[in-house]
Design a protein around this motif. Sequence first.
Motif, PDB file in Angstrom:
ATOM      1  N   ALA A   1       0.872  -1.178   0.000  1.00 16.93           N
ATOM      2  CA  ALA A   1       0.000   0.000   0.000  1.00 16.93           C
ATOM      3  C   ALA A   1       0.908   1.226   0.000  1.00 16.93           C
ATOM      4  N   THR A   2       0.320   2.417   0.020  1.00 23.16           N
ATOM      5  CA  THR A   2       1.118   3.649   0.041  1.00 23.16           C
ATOM      6  C   THR A   2       0.558   4.615   1.077  1.00 23.16           C
ATOM      7  N   ILE A   3       1.470   5.374   1.687  1.00 30.24           N
ATOM      8  CA  ILE A   3       1.116   6.479   2.587  1.00 30.24           C
ATOM      9  C   ILE A   3       1.271   7.769   1.809  1.00 30.24           C
ATOM     10  N   LEU A   4       0.271   8.643   1.883  1.00 31.98           N
ATOM     11  CA  LEU A   4       0.370   9.966   1.271  1.00 31.98           C
ATOM     12  C   LEU A   4       0.761  10.975   2.331  1.00 31.98           C
ATOM     13  N   PHE A   5       1.864  11.689   2.078  1.00 35.87           N
ATOM     14  CA  PHE A   5       2.304  12.702   3.036  1.00 35.87           C
ATOM     15  C   PHE A   5       3.226  13.694   2.353  1.00 35.87           C
ATOM     16  N   GLY A   6       3.058  14.974   2.706  1.00 31.59           N
ATOM     17  CA  GLY A   6       3.937  16.001   2.169  1.00 31.59           C
ATOM     18  C   GLY A   6       3.341  17.371   2.372  1.00 31.59           C
ATOM     19  N   GLU A   7       4.125  18.395   2.079  1.00 30.76           N
ATOM     20  CA  GLU A   7       3.701  19.773   2.290  1.00 30.76           C
ATOM     21  C   GLU A   7       3.349  20.420   0.965  1.00 30.76           C
TER      22      GLU A   7
ATOM     23  N   VAL B   1       3.114  16.486  -1.924  1.00 29.47           N
ATOM     24  CA  VAL B   1       2.626  15.267  -1.294  1.00 29.47           C
ATOM     25  C   VAL B   1       3.140  14.073  -2.091  1.00 29.47           C
ATOM     26  N   GLU B   2       3.810  13.156  -1.383  1.00 31.81           N
ATOM     27  CA  GLU B   2       4.391  11.984  -2.042  1.00 31.81           C
ATOM     28  C   GLU B   2       3.722  10.709  -1.550  1.00 31.81           C
ATOM     29  N   ALA B   3       3.851   9.667  -2.363  1.00 33.39           N
ATOM     30  CA  ALA B   3       3.324   8.345  -2.013  1.00 33.39           C
ATOM     31  C   ALA B   3       4.496   7.465  -1.591  1.00 33.39           C
ATOM     32  N   TYR B   4       4.485   7.023  -0.336  1.00 27.89           N
ATOM     33  CA  TYR B   4       5.554   6.183   0.208  1.00 27.89           C
ATOM     34  C   TYR B   4       5.056   4.746   0.354  1.00 27.89           C
TER      35      TYR B   4
ATOM     36  N   ILE C   1      -3.839   6.215   3.805  1.00 27.87           N
ATOM     37  CA  ILE C   1      -3.215   5.004   3.274  1.00 27.87           C
ATOM     38  C   ILE C   1      -4.061   4.508   2.109  1.00 27.87           C
ATOM     39  N   ILE C   2      -3.422   4.274   0.970  1.00 31.28           N
ATOM     40  CA  ILE C   2      -4.090   3.896  -0.274  1.00 31.28           C
ATOM     41  C   ILE C   2      -3.662   2.481  -0.673  1.00 31.28           C
ATOM     42  N   GLN C   3      -4.634   1.671  -1.076  1.00 30.09           N
ATOM     43  CA  GLN C   3      -4.324   0.330  -1.580  1.00 30.09           C
ATOM     44  C   GLN C   3      -5.198   0.058  -2.802  1.00 30.09           C
ATOM     45  N   GLU C   4      -4.559  -0.313  -3.887  1.00 31.62           N
ATOM     46  CA  GLU C   4      -5.248  -0.631  -5.139  1.00 31.62           C
ATOM     47  C   GLU C   4      -6.197   0.492  -5.573  1.00 31.62           C
TER      48      GLU C   4
ATOM     49  N   ILE D   1      -8.877   4.340  -0.788  1.00 27.21           N
ATOM     50  CA  ILE D   1      -8.392   4.729   0.541  1.00 27.21           C
ATOM     51  C   ILE D   1      -8.889   3.698   1.546  1.00 27.21           C
ATOM     52  N   ILE D   2      -7.952   3.151   2.345  1.00 27.64           N
ATOM     53  CA  ILE D   2      -8.312   2.093   3.295  1.00 27.64           C
ATOM     54  C   ILE D   2      -8.194   2.539   4.747  1.00 27.64           C
ATOM     55  N   GLY D   3      -7.467   3.625   4.996  1.00 28.53           N
ATOM     56  CA  GLY D   3      -7.287   4.043   6.387  1.00 28.53           C
ATOM     57  C   GLY D   3      -6.300   5.183   6.509  1.00 28.53           C
ATOM     58  N   ALA D   4      -5.753   5.330   7.719  1.00 25.81           N
ATOM     59  CA  ALA D   4      -4.800   6.404   7.997  1.00 25.81           C
ATOM     60  C   ALA D   4      -3.800   5.951   9.055  1.00 25.81           C
ATOM     61  N   VAL D   5      -2.620   6.534   9.021  1.00 26.47           N
ATOM     62  CA  VAL D   5      -1.572   6.283  10.016  1.00 26.47           C
ATOM     63  C   VAL D   5      -2.025   6.860  11.361  1.00 26.47           C
ATOM     64  N   THR D   6      -1.790   6.117  12.449  1.00 24.80           N
ATOM     65  CA  THR D   6      -2.166   6.636  13.773  1.00 24.80           C
ATOM     66  C   THR D   6      -1.029   6.620  14.786  1.00 24.80           C
ATOM     67  N   HIS D   7      -0.191   5.594  14.793  1.00 23.22           N
ATOM     68  CA  HIS D   7       0.860   5.475  15.799  1.00 23.22           C
ATOM     69  C   HIS D   7       2.127   4.900  15.174  1.00 23.22           C
ATOM     70  N   VAL D   8       3.245   5.200  15.799  1.00 26.38           N
ATOM     71  CA  VAL D   8       4.534   4.626  15.415  1.00 26.38           C
ATOM     72  C   VAL D   8       4.989   3.670  16.513  1.00 26.38           C
ATOM     73  N   PHE D   9       5.629   2.579  16.137  1.00 24.79           N
ATOM     74  CA  PHE D   9       6.203   1.659  17.113  1.00 24.79           C
ATOM     75  C   PHE D   9       7.486   2.277  17.672  1.00 24.79           C
ATOM     76  N   ILE D  10       7.558   2.424  18.992  1.00 22.58           N
ATOM     77  CA  ILE D  10       8.735   3.042  19.598  1.00 22.58           C
ATOM     78  C   ILE D  10       9.981   2.189  19.391  1.00 22.58           C
TER      79      ILE D  10
END
Length: 414
Positions: free
Chosen positions: A328-334, A338-341, A384-387, A390-399
């Motif tokens: 999948a890809t994360i969309l983020f940028g200023e 905005v880039e797809a990671y 978060i984009i898949q195929e 839009i399927i969801g969004a980032v919420t937390h990072v693993f420490i």
Amino acid sequence: MSFLFFFMEVLLMFAWYQKNRKKTAIAYGIVYVIACYFMLLSYIPKEVVLQKASDKISLAAPIRVQEAHTEETVQTERGSDAKGIQKTYTCKLFGLIPIATMSGTVVGDQSVDAVGRPVGIYLQTQGIYVAGLKEIQTVSGEKVSPCAYILQEGDYITGRDGKELSDKEDLQEAVEASKGQAMVLSVVRHGEEMEVKVQPQETEDGSYKLGIWVKDDVAGVGTLTYVKEDGSFGALGHGISATSGSQALSMKEGYLYETSITGITPSSIGSPGEISGLIHYGSAARLGEITRNSNVGIYGKMNGTAKTAYAGNSYAVAYKQEIKREGATILFGEGDAVEAYQIMIDQIDYEPKEKNKSFVFHVTDEKLIDQMGGIVQGMSGSPIIQEGRIIGAVTHVFINDPTKGYGIFIEEML
């Protein structure tokens, strides 16, 4: 001697096992079957959302889903496009053995503009939030905590002696004016109103204090997830709270503002990075109003010009049963950058204890890892984009591993 006793116990257990081998095997078999049953249940959501009544549901093998009942008069709460159709499904092991039931709600086609841009967030609390208690040193040199066992972290102070308190400055003035006389505070605790009596103490510098940490507003940088055609928005994917893991703050009012990214501190193992931004306060830079702060995000309405400026590409919504353990890809940028990671969806939890931790992913994009070390604080809300959906969004990072993170199903944010 202890070794000898241990050795004797092992011999006795072995002798018992030999004598009761059949019973032991049956017991292990029963435990295994029960464990497998509960494992299968973790792959079955209790409720799903459907775009069309004819949509087929596919879950992880060996589970087969069969429609059992349709009811067309049920009213739903999911969006203005709801069709009022409720379905019931039977989930069968290998298509033969019923193991669970599942409900489905038809809501029609839904799409949103995915954004992925940082915004400034400002929120005022509904009442003066008690963030903690502390000891103070009185004029006599004694260390005391005047509000211990009276106030609690998470309380909201709304008034004193029958008079409303609008902010923490009002509270400070009232405490100082008390000159050490007892005060009756109006407090909201877990949604219930109550009154408590507290007595300010004179400190070494001659001022009066209650020994509490308080706040009446919060500000920070987060990521705008989506904007709908009517200008309504969703962001963050988790609530604005006083501390990590606590309940979303009760809000009085809130706003989104333009923000400029001034720096990014990369994440490392044990130390999540963060995005630093300059929030441009003022009516000209106000993007919209926040009307709800919940454990699954912040929501509100964009201003007319801001809606146009922040509108991204339109994506159809994919629901949790349609998400795959694939890329999948994360969309983020200023701004326009905005880039797809690239990421990989690793685990999906249909019935999570916390809705904002519905699935686990890891970053596979070397550019994102090189620049930020993975996920950083401030990316919460990145879509978060898949195929192509839009399927969801980032919420937390693993420490302990910032290349991994949690996401929330987009249906929880609509």
